[in-house]
Design an enzyme around this catalytic site. Structure first.
Site, mmCIF file in Angstrom:
data_model
loop_
_atom_site.group_PDB
_atom_site.id
_atom_site.type_symbol
_atom_site.label_atom_id
_atom_site.label_comp_id
_atom_site.label_asym_id
_atom_site.label_seq_id
_atom_site.Cartn_x
_atom_site.Cartn_y
_atom_site.Cartn_z
ATOM 1 N N ARG A 1 9.388 10.630 -8.549
ATOM 2 C CA ARG A 1 8.387 9.565 -8.651
ATOM 3 C C ARG A 1 8.364 8.800 -7.345
ATOM 4 O O ARG A 1 9.414 8.460 -6.788
ATOM 5 C CB ARG A 1 8.680 8.602 -9.797
ATOM 6 N N THR B 1 -9.310 -5.613 -8.630
ATOM 7 C CA THR B 1 -8.306 -5.428 -7.580
ATOM 8 C C THR B 1 -8.878 -4.758 -6.330
ATOM 9 O O THR B 1 -8.498 -5.091 -5.204
ATOM 10 C CB THR B 1 -7.105 -4.615 -8.131
ATOM 11 N N ASP C 1 -6.768 1.733 -0.802
ATOM 12 C CA ASP C 1 -5.371 2.188 -0.763
ATOM 13 C C ASP C 1 -4.978 2.394 0.696
ATOM 14 O O ASP C 1 -5.520 3.275 1.366
ATOM 15 C CB ASP C 1 -5.192 3.491 -1.551
ATOM 16 N N ARG D 1 -1.803 2.993 1.785
ATOM 17 C CA ARG D 1 -0.476 3.588 1.892
ATOM 18 C C ARG D 1 -0.496 4.861 2.742
ATOM 19 O O ARG D 1 -1.511 5.542 2.844
ATOM 20 C CB ARG D 1 0.077 3.900 0.498
#
Length: 374
Positions: free
Chosen positions: A213, A278, A290, A292
């Site tokens: 994960r 969001t 996003d 990341r």
């Protein structure tokens, strides 16, 4: 490259940095820490009118769609730091009349990428250095008052990911849901962030593919049990699920708020309290949905000897990003938190606008107040 890494820390301190590009120099100030005195000093040093540099995401939230990644906005009448900060991040801001918009220079666009990497607001004030002030600026550099870095080095730093991750330290940390766990800490090359691999069980006993994960840090949810998200539950249930399958790896990545940092996440939360979801809240302060970089995960898994992965996630987009980063994702396994009245809208937004596989969870009745959460 070292100068570019130093520039990250100067910008986080609110200190201006000079970006040099093809014979032209541009002084950059982060909007986040902007003051009237800093503006006046920069204008006196460079002799130029300030340019407000905004990302395409921020401009879209202001009603201006552009194809470039950033634009520079210029007006001789906009020299107030409070107004510039509002234009950079306030939901109800409007661009003043008479503001000239043009594609950002290479240096200004690179500055926004560096600010994003530093987890500051992706908004800068740029001052091109006039030739008449070049000697004065050179003197500031020579005496150490001003850092100069090439635009090429900034782009190399940003395009190159986070450099080679260094394995720093490790220790056995028994957890409530996985007594046989070891924490392995990795540090990025620029020293800004650290990431932890939680290695559960013995690698020789792991299933194939290895249960993994990727969990982005969430201070509010992981540590304080925030009801606005399901992160804390996913973290603990992820550990338990990996342990129940004979072990594997949970990567705890320093990517708060989908990569925008804690300060910006709190800004986005305030905007959500005013009615935005969001994704739209992140756009208002200048970010995409996003931010990341999953190349970090690839590097860590490589160092741990993990090549084939059973990924615990609800996000098909994350699988695509990981495969693009070079991770061999063989299969996916769902991992849910609880649905509550406080996080329902957040989870519905992730399902509707980002394609997260949350149909089973969203079909359940939400807990009214988060009761029963781990």
């Amino acid at each position: 490259m070292r100068q570019a890494e130093r520039a990250l820390f100067d910008l986080r301190r609110g200190v201006p940095v000079l970006l040099a590009d093809a014979g032209s120099d541009t002084l950059i100030l982060p909007v986040e820490a902007l003051t009237d005195d800093a503006l006046a000093d920069a204008q006196l040093l460079t002799g130029s009118v300030p340019q407000l540099v905004l990302s395409r995401h921020r401009l879209a939230s202001l009603g201006h769609l552009i194809s470039d990644e950033a634009q520079a906005l210029t007006s001789t009448g906009v020299t107030d730091s409070a107004l510039l900060r509002r234009l950079a991040s306030a939901r109800d801001a409007r661009l003043p009349d008479g503001l000239r918009r043009a594609p950002a220079s290479a240096a200004a666009a690179a500055a926004l990428r560096l600010l994003g990497r530093a987890q500051l607001l992706p908004a800068a004030v740029a001052f091109p250095v006039l030739s008449a002030r070049a000697a004065l600026v050179a003197g500031e550099i020579a005496c150490g008052n001003l850092l100069s870095v090439s635009t090429a080095d900034v782009l190399a730093l940003c395009d190159g990911g986070h450099g080679v991750l260094t394995r720093i330290s490790e220790a056995r940390i028994p957890l409530a849901d996985a007594e046989e766990a070891r924490f392995v800490l990795f540090r990025e090359a620029d020293g800004v962030r650290e990431h932890v691999a939680i290695v559960i069980g013995e690698p020789d006993d792991w299933a194939e593919p290895v249960p993994v994960r990727l969990h982005s840090s969430c201070l509010t949810g992981d540590l304080f049990g925030s009801l606005r998200c399901d992160c804390g539950e996913q973290l603990r249930r992820g550990v338990a699920a990996i342990n129940s399958q004979g072990g594997g790896v949970l990567l705890y990545l320093s990517q708060e708020g989908r990569g925008i940092g804690l300060a910006n996440k709190l800004r986005a939360y305030a905007l959500q309290d005013d009615g935005l979801d969001t994704i739209d809240a992140d756009q208002v302060i200048g970010f995409g949905d996003d931010e990341r970089d999953f190349r970090i995960a690839h590097q860590i898994l490589d160092q741990l000897g993990v090549s084939r992965v059973l990924l615990l996630t609800n996000n098909p987009g994350k699988i695509d990003a990981l495969r693009h980063a070079g991770i061999n994702v063989v299969a996916r396994q769902a991992i849910y938190g609880d649905l509550t009245s406080q996080n329902q809208r957040y989870l519905e937004t992730k399902a509707r606008r980002q394609g997260h596989s949350l149909g089973e969870l969203l079909g359940m009745r939400p807990l009214a107040d988060g009761a029963g959460r781990a």
